[in-house]
Design a protein around this motif. Structure first.
Motif, PDB file in Angstrom:
ATOM      1  N   PHE A 609      21.171 -38.903   7.458  1.00 45.77           N
ATOM      2  CA  PHE A 609      20.065 -39.861   7.831  1.00 45.77           C
ATOM      3  C   PHE A 609      19.673 -40.074   6.386  1.00 45.77           C
ATOM      4  O   PHE A 609      19.472 -41.330   5.564  1.00 45.77           O
ATOM      5  CB  PHE A 609      19.243 -39.555   8.580  1.00 45.77           C
ATOM      6  CG  PHE A 609      18.034 -40.121   8.435  1.00 45.77           C
ATOM      7  CD1 PHE A 609      17.520 -41.467   8.524  1.00 45.77           C
ATOM      8  CD2 PHE A 609      16.719 -39.225   7.726  1.00 45.77           C
ATOM      9  CE1 PHE A 609      16.175 -42.023   8.061  1.00 45.77           C
ATOM     10  CE2 PHE A 609      15.511 -39.713   7.239  1.00 45.77           C
ATOM     11  CZ  PHE A 609      15.335 -41.219   7.532  1.00 45.77           C
ATOM     12  N   LYS A 610      19.231 -39.037   5.591  1.00 50.37           N
ATOM     13  CA  LYS A 610      18.735 -39.246   4.181  1.00 50.37           C
ATOM     14  C   LYS A 610      19.747 -39.805   3.308  1.00 50.37           C
ATOM     15  O   LYS A 610      19.205 -40.696   2.328  1.00 50.37           O
ATOM     16  CB  LYS A 610      18.341 -37.984   3.662  1.00 50.37           C
ATOM     17  CG  LYS A 610      17.553 -37.824   2.401  1.00 50.37           C
ATOM     18  CD  LYS A 610      16.999 -36.432   1.878  1.00 50.37           C
ATOM     19  CE  LYS A 610      16.284 -36.449   0.459  1.00 50.37           C
ATOM     20  NZ  LYS A 610      16.115 -35.252   0.237  1.00 50.37           N
ATOM     21  N   GLU A 614      18.442 -43.391   1.901  1.00 50.28           N
ATOM     22  CA  GLU A 614      18.057 -43.174   0.172  1.00 50.28           C
ATOM     23  C   GLU A 614      19.084 -44.239  -0.552  1.00 50.28           C
ATOM     24  O   GLU A 614      18.840 -44.716  -1.464  1.00 50.28           O
ATOM     25  CB  GLU A 614      18.150 -41.814  -0.444  1.00 50.28           C
ATOM     26  CG  GLU A 614      17.266 -41.034   0.043  1.00 50.28           C
ATOM     27  CD  GLU A 614      15.927 -41.380  -0.351  1.00 50.28           C
ATOM     28  OE1 GLU A 614      15.696 -42.090  -1.282  1.00 50.28           O
ATOM     29  OE2 GLU A 614      14.818 -41.078   0.216  1.00 50.28           O
ATOM     30  N   ASN A 615      20.082 -44.589   0.281  1.00 48.59           N
ATOM     31  CA  ASN A 615      21.349 -45.497  -0.605  1.00 48.59           C
ATOM     32  C   ASN A 615      21.220 -46.934   0.097  1.00 48.59           C
ATOM     33  O   ASN A 615      22.128 -47.624   0.160  1.00 48.59           O
ATOM     34  CB  ASN A 615      22.660 -44.965  -0.296  1.00 48.59           C
ATOM     35  CG  ASN A 615      22.831 -43.873  -1.312  1.00 48.59           C
ATOM     36  OD1 ASN A 615      23.223 -43.743  -2.505  1.00 48.59           O
ATOM     37  ND2 ASN A 615      22.861 -42.579  -0.564  1.00 48.59           N
ATOM     38  N   ASN A 616      19.722 -47.132   0.707  1.00 42.51           N
ATOM     39  CA  ASN A 616      19.528 -48.448   1.286  1.00 42.51           C
ATOM     40  C   ASN A 616      20.553 -48.856   2.146  1.00 42.51           C
ATOM     41  O   ASN A 616      21.063 -50.005   2.411  1.00 42.51           O
ATOM     42  CB  ASN A 616      19.528 -49.656  -0.061  1.00 42.51           C
ATOM     43  CG  ASN A 616      18.426 -49.335  -0.776  1.00 42.51           C
ATOM     44  OD1 ASN A 616      17.362 -49.010  -0.556  1.00 42.51           O
ATOM     45  ND2 ASN A 616      18.835 -49.416  -2.290  1.00 42.51           N
ATOM     46  N   GLU A 617      20.638 -48.111   3.227  1.00 47.08           N
ATOM     47  CA  GLU A 617      21.699 -48.389   4.419  1.00 47.08           C
ATOM     48  C   GLU A 617      20.721 -47.894   5.743  1.00 47.08           C
ATOM     49  O   GLU A 617      21.087 -46.897   6.446  1.00 47.08           O
ATOM     50  CB  GLU A 617      22.891 -47.237   4.498  1.00 47.08           C
ATOM     51  CG  GLU A 617      23.926 -47.582   3.226  1.00 47.08           C
ATOM     52  CD  GLU A 617      24.585 -48.847   3.453  1.00 47.08           C
ATOM     53  OE1 GLU A 617      24.615 -49.635   4.700  1.00 47.08           O
ATOM     54  OE2 GLU A 617      25.155 -49.594   2.503  1.00 47.08           O
ATOM     55  N   ARG A 622      19.447 -45.829  11.242  1.00 47.35           N
ATOM     56  CA  ARG A 622      19.077 -45.983  12.451  1.00 47.35           C
ATOM     57  C   ARG A 622      20.159 -45.410  13.696  1.00 47.35           C
ATOM     58  O   ARG A 622      19.716 -44.803  14.636  1.00 47.35           O
ATOM     59  CB  ARG A 622      18.704 -47.352  12.719  1.00 47.35           C
ATOM     60  CG  ARG A 622      18.323 -47.615  14.081  1.00 47.35           C
ATOM     61  CD  ARG A 622      18.109 -49.228  14.285  1.00 47.35           C
ATOM     62  NE  ARG A 622      16.885 -49.769  13.457  1.00 47.35           N
ATOM     63  CZ  ARG A 622      16.785 -51.137  13.224  1.00 47.35           C
ATOM     64  NH1 ARG A 622      17.464 -51.994  14.194  1.00 47.35           N
ATOM     65  NH2 ARG A 622      15.691 -51.394  12.670  1.00 47.35           N
ATOM     66  N   ILE A 623      21.360 -45.737  13.254  1.00 43.73           N
ATOM     67  CA  ILE A 623      22.224 -45.237  14.403  1.00 43.73           C
ATOM     68  C   ILE A 623      22.372 -43.931  14.634  1.00 43.73           C
ATOM     69  O   ILE A 623      22.523 -43.214  15.544  1.00 43.73           O
ATOM     70  CB  ILE A 623      23.604 -46.073  13.888  1.00 43.73           C
ATOM     71  CG1 ILE A 623      23.672 -47.470  14.122  1.00 43.73           C
ATOM     72  CG2 ILE A 623      24.827 -45.370  14.853  1.00 43.73           C
ATOM     73  CD1 ILE A 623      24.908 -48.221  13.451  1.00 43.73           C
ATOM     74  N   LEU A 624      22.331 -43.231  13.239  1.00 44.19           N
ATOM     75  CA  LEU A 624      22.470 -41.742  13.049  1.00 44.19           C
ATOM     76  C   LEU A 624      21.387 -40.994  13.905  1.00 44.19           C
ATOM     77  O   LEU A 624      21.578 -40.241  14.756  1.00 44.19           O
ATOM     78  CB  LEU A 624      22.525 -41.363  11.874  1.00 44.19           C
ATOM     79  CG  LEU A 624      23.794 -41.374  10.973  1.00 44.19           C
ATOM     80  CD1 LEU A 624      23.693 -41.150   9.672  1.00 44.19           C
ATOM     81  CD2 LEU A 624      24.975 -40.509  11.662  1.00 44.19           C
ATOM     82  N   ILE A 643       9.824 -43.371  10.640  1.00 46.12           N
ATOM     83  CA  ILE A 643       9.899 -43.915   9.319  1.00 46.12           C
ATOM     84  C   ILE A 643      10.909 -44.962   8.958  1.00 46.12           C
ATOM     85  O   ILE A 643      10.419 -46.013   8.166  1.00 46.12           O
ATOM     86  CB  ILE A 643      10.240 -42.661   8.441  1.00 46.12           C
ATOM     87  CG1 ILE A 643       8.960 -41.807   8.476  1.00 46.12           C
ATOM     88  CG2 ILE A 643      10.443 -42.847   6.972  1.00 46.12           C
ATOM     89  CD1 ILE A 643       9.197 -40.363   7.658  1.00 46.12           C
ATOM     90  N   VAL A 644      11.970 -44.785   9.487  1.00 45.18           N
ATOM     91  CA  VAL A 644      12.932 -46.032   9.386  1.00 45.18           C
ATOM     92  C   VAL A 644      12.411 -47.262   9.757  1.00 45.18           C
ATOM     93  O   VAL A 644      12.504 -48.228   9.324  1.00 45.18           O
ATOM     94  CB  VAL A 644      14.261 -45.614  10.008  1.00 45.18           C
ATOM     95  CG1 VAL A 644      15.185 -46.996   9.877  1.00 45.18           C
ATOM     96  CG2 VAL A 644      15.073 -44.441   9.403  1.00 45.18           C
TER      97      VAL A 644
END
Length: 908
Positions: A609-610, A614-617, A622-624, A643-644
């Motif tokens: 997730f991080k 952090e790479n703007n994905e 969200r899916i993970l 947070i997402v």
């Protein structure tokens, strides 16, 4: 005597045996006056008991009926003289034994006691006389202590005027010519001025010029340094003579003593050497040379005497002296080396040394000296002869092997092994030779064979010594030899249960000494034995990260996860290194492999997730997280999901996730905080208050929830409600510095300085070792009192980073830049995880440092990756700063710090 008064007023004698007060229980008593003085009992005639006993109640006075007159024989019956003089020292007892006989026993006793007194007096006589002498010496001399002599006299010194000096000079002159005016008058007229006029200003200028010349000769007028001529200075020192009387006396005594030594034992070389050196010290060099020459004649077979004679001789005579010495002692290595040293050219030195080798062919020192002077071809020939003459010296064999070709060097080393079968250096040199010629497979074979051969020869293998040889091989550039030595010797002498601990300690020590290849070889061998030990893989990875390349680190981590597929920390480290290297797809692939090995690992899910977040994905993230929630994720998964959604601006989805998470995890305070902050951010103050109140029912000991509720009450209902909330929080959570500090700051925000001071005093009583409270106390007191307050704070909590930072700001205010920098560095060293201190340190360097210091602080902050801090968390947790780097966050923190405080502003 007691008298009774009758009713008619007349007195009468009492009846016999009358005792006053006897009827009421009183008893009689006897005094000194009743029994009389202590005297010897007289020789009285026998009397009847009735006549001798006094009446009851009467003293021992006169018997009844003796009232009138004295009897003539009374003195004899009493046994003493009533008119005897009273002794002031002994009283009436002086005559107790006065009428006793002085017999022989008494005389003998007195003699014994007198002898004892005399002996004791003789023993104390010396001490008494010494004390008396000291007392006499300490008696001060009688001087004139009158007041008129005590008065200090005033003495005045006035320089003599130039006019007086000039007049004295002229009076002493002898005039041999007439004045021009006298000659004009025929010598009969006296001129108007007898004394010629002198220019006193010129005299003063001349004296100043002389003084300046002397000063210029002594010192440099530009730099202020003394100007010294080195050659002249050393010459003056050499020509200085001893003038001290004590030194001259000591030299004379030493000269007599050494003269006696050389005369009584002329064959004793140290005596001649000492005598010559004494004369040299005394400045009599010629006498010293004569003495050492006599020493050479008396002791021609002692090389020390010849060396001393060579040293004392002049350069022209030294060669002749040393020639006589080598002629007298042809087997002296020292003399041949000294003879070579006297020569100026290498050719002549080589000739002398070769001449010496003719007499001493087995001298290793001579062979080394002559080889150093020769060229490569001559050195090879000389070494061939040297190993024939000195076959047991390993250095000569190794030097010859280094000069030979590969094939010849192998032959030389084989011969050396035959001559010195117990020498490890030959085997190590052979391994280096194989490595230098590219025979990598032969290196490990040579080292293994060497260990077996040396053990067969009975040599103990010292593991520490071989590890030092491995480090030496590393420094020489023979990495394969280093690795082979480590692999073959690292396990010798180590118990099986101690191998892991011992090998890790050895690797760490080598790392500290800078022997990175040796440490890497130790870790490699340890990992080959303990392939499943995660701790060793992590230490090896840290070594590669610090001193290796990215490729070597990645290869090591790939091996680690291959042998330890269940170790999630190795997977995470491998993915992070790829991410930091900029290879996001490779990091994603590693995490996918990790997920395949550890499908239920929450850390793997959160790392994935991080990486995406952090790479703007955000969609990938969200899916993970959705998959993680479906698999029964923990409270951290729900928090990251919220947070997402906050990042994407989905308020309803964020609220939904938080509420669902709180149903599952009602005691996780971060979900409550996020829900309350969301309602507060949307302007729903009442809902936020309700959230915080419900949260405190589940988490009554959560300090951040109490602080958020107090801030919300202060914003909505004012200080009184906030004060009540903080009071309730302190009751439920006593001795909590954060709550006390929040109450103090609330009073200060509303201008209640006295209430804030009172609260702070109570807080320090309840929490005397709290660093944040002491730091607040230092900042709240007026500037003149801050130094004393900081001293108290340091005594209470010396190693608290908040106090250290407060003292650093105090030095910063006082413009003590070096001290402020030192204390700020100490603060960030003690607490590298607090970003507020890094922001303060970076701001300080921006004002008072240079580009290098600023860069250093920035790099250290990035490496520390701070996560906490009051101001730091407020900046990092803001939505707009979620994707910023640590460098950007640090600069934002500095800007926020500048808006809150100005260290250079003066206090009111």
């Amino acid at each position: 005597m007691v008298f009774l008064r009758a009713p008619d007023g007349r007195t009468h004698h009492p009846p016999p045996n009358y005792v006053a007060g006897l009827g009421r229980g009183a008893t009689g008593f006897t005094t000194r006056s009743d029994i009389g003085p202590a005297r010897a009992a007289p020789d009285l005639p026998d009397r009847s008991a009735a006549a001798a006993a006094p009446a009851v109640g009467r003293g021992r006075g006169k018997p009844p009926g003796d009232d009138d007159g004295d009897d003539d024989g009374g003195d004899e019956e009493k046994g003493y003289d009533e008119n005897q003089k009273f002794d002031e020292f002994e009283g009436n007892d002086a005559g107790l034994f006065s009428n006793a006989d002085y017999d022989d026993d008494d005389r003998e006793a007195d003699a014994v006691w007198e002898s004892i007194d005399q002996r004791m007096d003789s023993r104390r006589k010396d001490r008494r006389e010494a004390r008396l002498k000291q007392e006499i010496e300490n008696i001060p001399e009688i001087g004139d202590y009158s007041l008129r002599n005590k008065k200090k006299r005033f003495e005045s010194f006035v320089p003599v005027p130039d006019t007086l000096l000039e007049k004295a000079r002229q009076e002493q002159e002898h005039v041999t010519a007439l004045d021009p005016k006298s000659r004009a008058a025929g010598g009969t007229e006296t001129p108007w001025a007898q004394t010629p006029v002198t220019d006193l200003t010129a005299v003063g200028e001349g004296r100043g010029t002389v003084l300046s010349l002397k000063l210029d000769r002594l010192s440099d007028s530009v730099s202020g340094l003394t100007v010294v001529d080195p050659k002249g200075y050393l010459t003056d020192l050499k020509s200085m003579k001893i003038t001290s009387d004590a030194e001259i006396s000591d030299i004379k005594k030493a000269r007599l003593l050494l003269k006696s030594v050389t005369q009584t034992n002329p064959k004793h070389p140290p005596g001649w050497i000492a005598a010559a050196r004494l004369e040299e010290v005394a400045g009599k060099l010629q006498v010293a040379r004569q003495l050492i020459q006599r020493g050479c004649e008396e002791c021609p077979t002692n090389e020390d005497v010849w060396l001393e004679a060579c040293r004392l001789a002049s350069p022209d005579e030294a060669k002749a002296v040393i020639a006589r010495g080598v002629k007298a002692i042809p087997n002296s290595v020292k003399l041949w080396l000294q003879a070579a040293k006297l020569e100026t050219s290498d050719l002549n030195k080589s000739r002398v040394l070769r001449k010496g080798l003719e007499h001493i062919p087995d001298s290793v020192r001579l062979w080394k000296a002559v080889v150093e002077l020769a060229n490569e071809e001559d050195a090879r020939l000389l070494l061939h002869r040297a190993v024939e003459c000195c076959p047991l010296h390993v250095e000569l064999w190794l030097a010859l092997a280094r000069l030979e070709t590969y094939d010849q060097a192998k032959k030389v080393l084989n011969k050396a092994r035959e001559k010195l079968p117990k020498e490890p250096a030959i085997w190590i040199t052979a391994a280096k030779l194989e490595e230098a010629n590219g025979n990598t497979q032969s290196v490990i074979k040579v080292i293994e064979r060497s260990i077996k051969t040396l053990q067969r020869e009975g040599l103990d293998i010292d593991r520490e010594a071989w590890l030092k040889e491995a480090e030496a091989a590393e420094r020489a550039g023979s990495v394969l030899t280093c690795q082979a030595i480590v692999k073959s010797t690292i396990g010798i002498g180590v118990d099986e249960e101690d191998r892991k601990r011992t090998w890790v300690a050895d690797a760490e020590e080598c790392k500290k000494r800078g022997s990175i290849e040796t440490a890497r070889a130790i870790y490699a061998h340890a990992l080959s034995v303990f392939v499943s030990k995660k701790s060793i893989w992590l230490k090896a990875a840290q070594l590669e990260k610090s001193h290796g390349t990215k490729e070597s680190l990645y290869n090591l981590l790939r091996k680690a996860v291959t042998y330890n597929p269940r170790a999630e920390v190795l997977w995470l480290m491998s993915a992070k290194e790829k991410w930091l290297a900029g290879d996001v797809p490779a990091a994603r692939a590693i995490l996918q492999e990790a997920y395949a090995s550890l499908p239920n690992s929450e850390e793997i899910w959160l790392a994935a997730f991080k990486l995406e977040f952090e790479n703007n994905e955000p969609e990938r993230a969200r899916i993970l997280l959705s998959k993680a929630r479906e698999r029964g994720g923990t409270e951290r998964v729900w928090m990251k999901s919220a947070i997402v959604e906050r990042e994407l601006g989905n308020v309803d989805e964020e609220r939904k996730l938080l509420e669902e998470g709180l149903k599952l995890f009602p005691s996780f305070f971060k979900l409550w905080l996020m829900l309350g902050q969301m309602e507060d951010r949307l302007g729903h103050g009442s809902k936020a208050k309700e959230v915080y109140e419900n949260a405190l029912k589940h988490c009554p000991s959560c300090i951040p929830l109490w602080l958020c509720l107090a801030n919300l009450e202060e914003k909505i209902n004012g200080l009184s409600k906030s004060r009540a909330v903080l009071t309730m929080a302190r009751k439920k959570n006593p001795a909590t510095p954060e709550l006390w500090l929040a109450a103090v700051r609330a009073e200060l925000r509303h201008g209640n300085k006295k209430e804030a001071d009172a609260l702070l005093a109570k807080a320090l009583q309840e929490c005397p070792t709290s660093g944040i409270l002491w730091a607040a106390a230092i900042e709240m007191v007026p500037r003149p009192q801050r130094k004393a307050k900081s001293s108290d704070a340091i005594k209470r909590c010396d190693h608290d980073p908040h106090v250290i930072a407060a003292v650093a700001k105090l030095f910063w205010h006082d413009r003590k830049v070096d001290k402020a920098r030192s204390w700020l560095n100490r603060a960030v060293t003690l607490a590298p995880d607090i970003g507020d201190f890094w922001a303060l340190y970076y701001k300080f360097e921006l004002q008072h440092g240079n580009a290098d210091t600023q860069k250093d602080v920035l790099q250290r902050c990035v490496a520390a990756e701070p996560k906490h801090g009051e101001r730091w968390q407020a900046i990092t947790k803001a939505v707009e700063n979620s994707h910023l780097s640590i460098e950007a966050l640090l600069k934002k923190a500095v800007v926020a710090l500048g808006q809150e405080e100005n260290p250079n502003a003066a206090d009111p």
